[in-house]
Design an enzyme around this catalytic site. Structure first.
Site, PDB file in Angstrom:
ATOM      1  N   ASP A  81       0.869  -1.179   0.000  1.00  0.00           N
ATOM      2  CA  ASP A  81       0.000   0.000   0.000  1.00  0.00           C
ATOM      3  C   ASP A  81       0.902   1.223   0.000  1.00  0.00           C
ATOM      4  O   ASP A  81       1.757   1.367   0.862  1.00  0.00           O
ATOM      5  CB  ASP A  81      -0.905  -0.014   1.240  1.00  0.00           C
ATOM      6  N   GLU A  86      -1.158  -1.319  -5.912  1.00  0.00           N
ATOM      7  CA  GLU A  86      -2.361  -0.629  -6.365  1.00  0.00           C
ATOM      8  C   GLU A  86      -2.095  -0.064  -7.755  1.00  0.00           C
ATOM      9  O   GLU A  86      -1.011   0.425  -8.029  1.00  0.00           O
ATOM     10  CB  GLU A  86      -2.697   0.559  -5.463  1.00  0.00           C
ATOM     11  N   CYS A 124     -12.975  -4.223   5.588  1.00  0.00           N
ATOM     12  CA  CYS A 124     -12.478  -4.942   6.760  1.00  0.00           C
ATOM     13  C   CYS A 124     -11.841  -6.254   6.317  1.00  0.00           C
ATOM     14  O   CYS A 124     -12.397  -6.984   5.506  1.00  0.00           O
ATOM     15  CB  CYS A 124     -13.623  -5.200   7.730  1.00  0.00           C
ATOM     16  N   CYS A 138     -14.209  -9.358   8.141  1.00  0.00           N
ATOM     17  CA  CYS A 138     -15.561  -9.713   7.703  1.00  0.00           C
ATOM     18  C   CYS A 138     -15.914  -9.158   6.335  1.00  0.00           C
ATOM     19  O   CYS A 138     -16.978  -9.462   5.810  1.00  0.00           O
ATOM     20  CB  CYS A 138     -16.591  -9.252   8.741  1.00  0.00           C
ATOM     21  N   CYS A 162     -13.342  -1.927  12.615  1.00  0.00           N
ATOM     22  CA  CYS A 162     -14.525  -2.315  11.842  1.00  0.00           C
ATOM     23  C   CYS A 162     -15.788  -1.969  12.627  1.00  0.00           C
ATOM     24  O   CYS A 162     -15.897  -2.285  13.810  1.00  0.00           O
ATOM     25  CB  CYS A 162     -14.480  -3.803  11.541  1.00  0.00           C
ATOM     26  N   CYS A 210     -17.681  -5.798  12.963  1.00  0.00           N
ATOM     27  CA  CYS A 210     -17.178  -6.907  13.787  1.00  0.00           C
ATOM     28  C   CYS A 210     -16.127  -6.463  14.804  1.00  0.00           C
ATOM     29  O   CYS A 210     -15.664  -7.264  15.610  1.00  0.00           O
ATOM     30  CB  CYS A 210     -16.617  -8.028  12.899  1.00  0.00           C
ATOM     31  N   ASP A 212      -3.345   1.271   7.193  1.00  0.00           N
ATOM     32  CA  ASP A 212      -2.676   1.061   5.910  1.00  0.00           C
ATOM     33  C   ASP A 212      -2.213  -0.382   5.730  1.00  0.00           C
ATOM     34  O   ASP A 212      -2.133  -0.874   4.605  1.00  0.00           O
ATOM     35  CB  ASP A 212      -1.500   2.019   5.784  1.00  0.00           C
TER      36      ASP A 212
HETATM   37 ZN   LIG Z   1     -15.152  -6.446  10.148  1.00  0.00          ZN
END
Ligand SMILES: [Zn+2]
Length: 344
Positions: A102, A189, A261, A264, A279, A282, A289
């Site tokens: 990243d 990226e 996330c 999840c 998150c 969750c 990053d």
């Molecule tokens: Zn999550």
């Protein structure tokens, strides 16, 4: 000429004559010889130069580019040896582990294994900014067209070159660090850097016709930081070194990589709180990053796993050819593309 005038009538400014300073380099494709610290340039003859690296045995000089930079003349030689085999890039089926990168500004690179690489900010740190300001002021104080002004301007130019050289050197170091990790592929990226650097659209007040604040002054600082980080250049170096190491570079879409996330898959802008990632669904907690780097890695895995290399390639993935062949253009000289577009 025709194109220039057409552009002018489309509102792009009156055509200008080219300045002598537009042309800073030229290339020989024939007749260059090197002996020790002497080089033979056709029409110029033998001249002394600093031979920084010897030409390995069996290589032939294909071209020599003479380039004028702020502190002198430089020559770069392109050499070729047909006996050396091309680099072979791993097919997708042999890619077993991937590292995600990243790209950022506070830290230059975050890797999916938690490793971070500093961003020294060569051009945007305080010391450089102050020095540059002082040197630029010395230019502005001198009489226009004077010799002393020219000298002061050269001084600024040399300082800019120093910054650029430092950045270049550091980027090779970083690219080497990333590529020499024990992985088969590197996921980056696919950034559209020029779009990120674009200026904000001007906002006009409909009643009075005056310009309103559009956030450009704030974005200017960010643009400079993006320019200073010069991710595009870094990616090119990673591409080059990866090809040399026989590793694959996978370019993935950066969409939502910083909002998704890892645990999840929940995508939400409010997942991010500065450098922290929490998150909202969750409660998964990570460095923002590094979470993004892991998302990039996983996206690259999905490209490699789902896709059979013989079948069609997914759109967002550009596999690199073994030898990167870019259309390198010297500043000031028209590129092949420009010439073609004029002729057609
Ligand atoms: Zn999550």
């Amino acid at each position: 000429m025709d194109v220039a005038y057409k552009n002018f009538f489309d509102g792009r400014g009156f055509p200008k004559f080219k300045n002598r300073s537009n042309f800073t380099s030229f290339t020989y494709v024939i007749g260059v010889k090197v002996q020790g610290n002497k080089i033979y340039l056709p029409k110029l003859g033998w001249m002394r130069f600093f031979n920084s690296r010897p030409i390995p045995d069996g290589f032939k000089i294909k071209a020599a580019t003479i380039r004028k930079r702020q502190d002198g003349w430089y020559v770069s030689l392109r050499i070729e040896d047909r006996a050396v085999p091309d680099y072979i890039v791993k097919p997708f089926t042999e890619v077993n582990n991937i590292i995600g990168c990243d790209l950022g500004i506070t830290k230059l690179v975050h890797l999916s294994d938690g490793y971070q690489i500093e961003n020294p900010k060569f051009a945007t740190n305080k010391k450089t900014k102050v020095t540059l300001k002082i040197r630029q002021r010395r230019v502005n104080r001198k009489a226009k067209g004077s010799k002393n002004r020219k000298k002061a301007a050269t001084n600024v130019g040399k300082f800019h070159k120093k910054i650029a050289d430092k950045r270049d050197c550091y980027q090779w170091y970083v690219a080497n660090k990333i590529v020499s990790r024990n992985v088969d592929a590197i996921a980056i990226e696919d950034l559209n850097v020029s779009a990120m650097k674009r200026r904000c659209k001007p906002k006009v007040d409909e009643e009075s016709g005056r310009f309103l604040k559009n956030g450009q002054s704030r974005k200017k600082g960010l643009n400079r930081s993006i320019f200073d980080a010069s991710w595009g250049e870094l990616v090119l170096k990673i591409d080059y070194l990866a090809a040399k190491h026989g590793k694959v570079v996978l370019k993935v879409s950066p969409k939502y990589t910083s909002q998704k996330c890892q645990n999840c898959g929940h995508v939400d802008a409010s997942n991010r709180d500065g450098e922290k990632f929490i998150c909202t669904q969750c409660g998964h907690f990570d460095h923002a990053d590094i979470n993004a780097a892991k998302n990039i890695r996983d996206r690259a895995y999905s490209i490699v796993r789902v896709d059979c290399p013989e079948l069609k390639r997914p759109k967002q993935c550009k596999e690199l050819s073994a030898r990167p062949r870019g259309n390198r253009v010297e500043p000031g000289n028209p590129s092949n593309r420009d010439i073609k577009s004029v002729m057609s």
